[in-house]
Write a protein that holds these residues in place. Structure first.
Motif, PDB file in Angstrom:
ATOM      1  N   LEU A   1      15.281  40.272 127.693  1.00  0.00           N
ATOM      2  CA  LEU A   1      16.412  39.476 127.188  1.00  0.00           C
ATOM      3  C   LEU A   1      17.682  39.806 127.970  1.00  0.00           C
ATOM      4  N   GLY A   2      17.793  41.051 128.403  1.00  0.00           N
ATOM      5  CA  GLY A   2      18.938  41.425 129.239  1.00  0.00           C
ATOM      6  C   GLY A   2      18.701  41.049 130.691  1.00  0.00           C
ATOM      7  N   ASN A   3      17.511  41.350 131.198  1.00  0.00           N
ATOM      8  CA  ASN A   3      17.217  41.142 132.626  1.00  0.00           C
ATOM      9  C   ASN A   3      17.260  39.672 133.046  1.00  0.00           C
ATOM     10  N   ILE A   4      16.903  38.780 132.130  1.00  0.00           N
ATOM     11  CA  ILE A   4      16.819  37.357 132.472  1.00  0.00           C
ATOM     12  C   ILE A   4      18.168  36.827 132.975  1.00  0.00           C
ATOM     13  N   LEU A   5      19.232  37.512 132.566  1.00  0.00           N
ATOM     14  CA  LEU A   5      20.569  37.033 132.923  1.00  0.00           C
ATOM     15  C   LEU A   5      20.826  37.102 134.425  1.00  0.00           C
ATOM     16  N   ASP A   6      20.012  37.880 135.152  1.00  0.00           N
ATOM     17  CA  ASP A   6      20.103  37.913 136.626  1.00  0.00           C
ATOM     18  C   ASP A   6      19.972  36.504 137.211  1.00  0.00           C
ATOM     19  N   LEU A   7      19.289  35.630 136.454  1.00  0.00           N
ATOM     20  CA  LEU A   7      18.960  34.300 137.003  1.00  0.00           C
ATOM     21  C   LEU A   7      20.094  33.291 136.874  1.00  0.00           C
ATOM     22  N   PHE A   8      21.083  33.641 136.056  1.00  0.00           N
ATOM     23  CA  PHE A   8      22.095  32.628 135.734  1.00  0.00           C
ATOM     24  C   PHE A   8      23.487  33.005 136.219  1.00  0.00           C
ATOM     25  N   ASP A   9      24.229  31.958 136.597  1.00  0.00           N
ATOM     26  CA  ASP A   9      25.578  32.153 137.111  1.00  0.00           C
ATOM     27  C   ASP A   9      26.478  32.805 136.052  1.00  0.00           C
ATOM     28  N   LYS A  10      27.412  33.587 136.542  1.00  0.00           N
ATOM     29  CA  LYS A  10      28.329  34.305 135.652  1.00  0.00           C
ATOM     30  C   LYS A  10      29.218  33.339 134.865  1.00  0.00           C
ATOM     31  N   ASP A  11      29.445  32.155 135.436  1.00  0.00           N
ATOM     32  CA  ASP A  11      30.382  31.223 134.795  1.00  0.00           C
ATOM     33  C   ASP A  11      29.759  30.351 133.708  1.00  0.00           C
ATOM     34  N   ASN A  12      28.475  30.563 133.429  1.00  0.00           N
ATOM     35  CA  ASN A  12      27.859  29.793 132.346  1.00  0.00           C
ATOM     36  C   ASN A  12      28.470  30.171 130.995  1.00  0.00           C
ATOM     37  N   THR A  13      28.557  29.182 130.118  1.00  0.00           N
ATOM     38  CA  THR A  13      29.006  29.472 128.753  1.00  0.00           C
ATOM     39  C   THR A  13      27.781  29.768 127.892  1.00  0.00           C
TER      40      THR A  13
ATOM     41  N   VAL B   1      24.012  38.444 114.803  1.00  0.00           N
ATOM     42  CA  VAL B   1      22.948  38.382 115.803  1.00  0.00           C
ATOM     43  C   VAL B   1      22.552  39.781 116.288  1.00  0.00           C
ATOM     44  N   TYR B   2      21.347  39.869 116.815  1.00  0.00           N
ATOM     45  CA  TYR B   2      20.852  41.093 117.470  1.00  0.00           C
ATOM     46  C   TYR B   2      21.861  41.469 118.573  1.00  0.00           C
ATOM     47  N   PRO B   3      22.470  42.642 118.517  1.00  0.00           N
ATOM     48  CA  PRO B   3      23.607  42.943 119.394  1.00  0.00           C
ATOM     49  C   PRO B   3      23.317  42.891 120.897  1.00  0.00           C
ATOM     50  N   VAL B   4      22.071  42.949 121.270  1.00  0.00           N
ATOM     51  CA  VAL B   4      21.721  42.944 122.697  1.00  0.00           C
ATOM     52  C   VAL B   4      22.205  41.662 123.397  1.00  0.00           C
ATOM     53  N   TYR B   5      22.147  40.522 122.718  1.00  0.00           N
ATOM     54  CA  TYR B   5      22.550  39.264 123.361  1.00  0.00           C
ATOM     55  C   TYR B   5      24.037  39.314 123.725  1.00  0.00           C
ATOM     56  N   VAL B   6      24.830  39.789 122.784  1.00  0.00           N
ATOM     57  CA  VAL B   6      26.284  39.821 122.999  1.00  0.00           C
ATOM     58  C   VAL B   6      26.633  40.883 124.044  1.00  0.00           C
ATOM     59  N   ASP B   7      26.078  42.070 123.873  1.00  0.00           N
ATOM     60  CA  ASP B   7      26.440  43.176 124.774  1.00  0.00           C
ATOM     61  C   ASP B   7      26.044  42.885 126.223  1.00  0.00           C
TER      62      ASP B   7
ATOM     63  N   ALA C   1      27.426  24.153 125.899  1.00  0.00           N
ATOM     64  CA  ALA C   1      26.784  25.451 126.136  1.00  0.00           C
ATOM     65  C   ALA C   1      25.806  25.352 127.291  1.00  0.00           C
ATOM     66  N   ASP C   2      25.638  26.435 128.028  1.00  0.00           N
ATOM     67  CA  ASP C   2      24.672  26.470 129.130  1.00  0.00           C
ATOM     68  C   ASP C   2      23.468  27.348 128.781  1.00  0.00           C
ATOM     69  N   ILE C   3      23.764  28.428 128.075  1.00  0.00           N
ATOM     70  CA  ILE C   3      22.695  29.350 127.658  1.00  0.00           C
ATOM     71  C   ILE C   3      22.809  29.493 126.140  1.00  0.00           C
ATOM     72  N   ILE C   4      21.676  29.350 125.443  1.00  0.00           N
ATOM     73  CA  ILE C   4      21.704  29.384 123.972  1.00  0.00           C
ATOM     74  C   ILE C   4      20.704  30.439 123.500  1.00  0.00           C
ATOM     75  N   TYR C   5      21.145  31.328 122.656  1.00  0.00           N
ATOM     76  CA  TYR C   5      20.226  32.325 122.084  1.00  0.00           C
ATOM     77  C   TYR C   5      19.784  31.895 120.694  1.00  0.00           C
TER      78      TYR C   5
ATOM     79  N   ILE D   1      19.742  26.085 128.721  1.00  0.00           N
ATOM     80  CA  ILE D   1      18.466  26.798 128.547  1.00  0.00           C
ATOM     81  C   ILE D   1      18.537  27.629 127.270  1.00  0.00           C
ATOM     82  N   ILE D   2      17.498  27.480 126.433  1.00  0.00           N
ATOM     83  CA  ILE D   2      17.398  28.286 125.208  1.00  0.00           C
ATOM     84  C   ILE D   2      16.638  29.568 125.530  1.00  0.00           C
ATOM     85  N   LEU D   3      17.197  30.694 125.136  1.00  0.00           N
ATOM     86  CA  LEU D   3      16.474  31.963 125.238  1.00  0.00           C
ATOM     87  C   LEU D   3      15.969  32.248 123.822  1.00  0.00           C
ATOM     88  N   PHE D   4      14.690  32.050 123.624  1.00  0.00           N
ATOM     89  CA  PHE D   4      14.116  32.090 122.269  1.00  0.00           C
ATOM     90  C   PHE D   4      13.428  33.434 122.032  1.00  0.00           C
TER      91      PHE D   4
END
Ligand code: MLT
Length: 396
Positions: A110-122, A129-135, A165-169, A199-202
């Motif tokens: 869930l943390g590593n996947i963020l390597d794939l997405f641009d920093k400017d995504n909302t 929520v599970y704090p890992v998504y926010v942190d 939104a660009d990325i949705i948890y 993209i939904i991160l489910f």
């Protein structure tokens, strides 16, 4: 040299480390007190016999020249991925084994996947929520938009068309609230994501707690989801692998953005930064899918679900409202007497010697709520609820 200053924007310690620290301090000051932990969602039942047997066999394999395994495929051994293909087929979801990536757990991916997405995504994240998504997104300096989950929407927020939104948890069954989306609600999310090109991160880490066929256990049971969703799951809660470490992430071939296959990007990322889960552990995980393995893990899940019922019925008797506990190992309750989450944490620790998780640790909407886990052993769960009942009746 510059450090990543985004770390200044996250809390100094991770929620569960903070709880462990507070609990240990209390235990040190009160060595005679027996503290029961229903805080972090960590399992207490040992690995099932079928898994243990397979782990032993795999260790023996490693002792012979023919059976020895060195570096494995970074994305996981075919023998485990094929079991997962069959597992998904049982849910009516058709996957290729190359759409499945074995990992050391849902949290890491869930943390590593963020390597794939641009920093400017909302990023759109429900609160609580599970704090890992926010942190993890804060560490990367991404803009986060929060979506209110509260008593009014049964802690199951639906998309707001006016929000971009660009990325949705999404997490269902939800950690921390135990609420579960139905098919229609998840379909709304899939339609929204497709419309937004998001993209939904489910996070499906708790899917095995859903009973019956009325509720979705995978987002791919929703039409269109393969075009907009990545699913994360794990053997931690399903088969007691919290300490053994094995999970999986599904990245469908149909998931394409900017003419680029997200599946290929993830494969590239994993082969570069990850050397795979140990052969021995993957062999243990594969044993979960034998007939005997399935029988044994279902017994363990039923045991935890019985604990959840014990917690829920004690709360019913106290007149405390809650969600979850039915298709989830978490019970999310309203703190009595309008106490704040941390006030109730201290109250339970001191007056009942029971540790739970303050809802405020999961976001601003968690304030005034508290989470108990059903992953304790039976004796402790019963004892904890007796103590909580006594403390509330005596002091509140
Ligand atoms: C929790 O208690 O929320 C979970 O155990 C944390 C996790 O799975 O990482």
């Amino acid at each position: 040299m510059k450090i990543n200053n985004n770390f200044n924007n996250i809390q100094e310690s991770y929620l569960f480390s903070m709880i462990a620290k507070k609990t240990n301090e209390y235990k040190k000051a009160n060595p005679d007190k027996e503290v029961i932990r229903l805080g972090i969602g960590d399992v207490t039942k040992p690995l099932c016999k079928e898994v243990i047997k397979s782990l032993h066999d795999a260790v023996d394999d490693m002792s012979t020249a023919e059976g020895f395994h060195g570096y494995g495929p970074e994305q996981g051994y075919e023998f485990l991925k094929e079991e997962l293909v069959k597992y998904y087929a049982g849910k009516g979801v058709c996957l290729s084994s190359d759409e499945i990536f074995i990992s050391d757990g849902a949290k890491s991916d869930l943390g590593n996947i963020l390597d794939l997405f641009d920093k400017d995504n909302t990023v759109l994240i429900p609160d609580p929520v599970y704090p890992v998504y926010v942190d993890t997104n804060t560490m990367a300096g991404r803009n986060i938009v929060f979506l209110n989950a509260d008593g009014n929407n049964g802690f199951l927020p639906l998309p707001d068309e006016s929000v971009k939104a660009d990325i949705i948890y999404l997490c269902s069954p939800n950690n921390p609230t135990g609420a579960v989306y139905n098919f229609e609600q998840l379909k709304e999310w899939v339609d929204y994501a497709i419309k937004q090109d998001a993209i939904i991160l489910f996070d499906a880490a708790y899917e095995c707690f859903i009973s019956g066929d009325d509720l979705p256990t995978s987002i791919y049971q929703i039409e269109g989801a393969k075009k907009c969703a990545i699913e994360f799951c794990s053997f931690s809660k399903t088969a007691g692998f919290t300490g053994t470490r094995c999970g999986y992430t599904v990245v469908p071939f149909d998931l394409v953005r900017e003419d680029t296959s997200i599946n290929k990007m993830w494969l590239r990322r994993q082969t570069t930064k990850f050397n795979g889960v140990p052969y021995i552990v993957q062999k243990g995980a594969a044993a979960v899918f034998t007939a005997e393995g399935q029988k044994e893990i279902k017994e363990a899940i039923a045991y935890y679900k019985e604990n959840a019922l014990i917690i829920a019925s004690a709360l019913d008797k106290l007149g405390i409202s809650y969600t979850g506990g039915k298709n989830s190992p978490y019970i999310w309750l309203k703190c009595p007497n309008n106490m704040s989450s941390w006030e109730f944490f201290d109250f339970l620790l001191e007056k009942a010697n029971v540790v739970g998780t303050p809802g405020a640790g999961f976001g601003k909407n968690g304030e005034g709520y508290f989470r108990l886990t059903a992953f304790g052993n039976r004796e402790n769960t019963v004892k904890a609820m007796e103590r909580i009942k006594e403390a509330i009746e005596k002091y509140l």
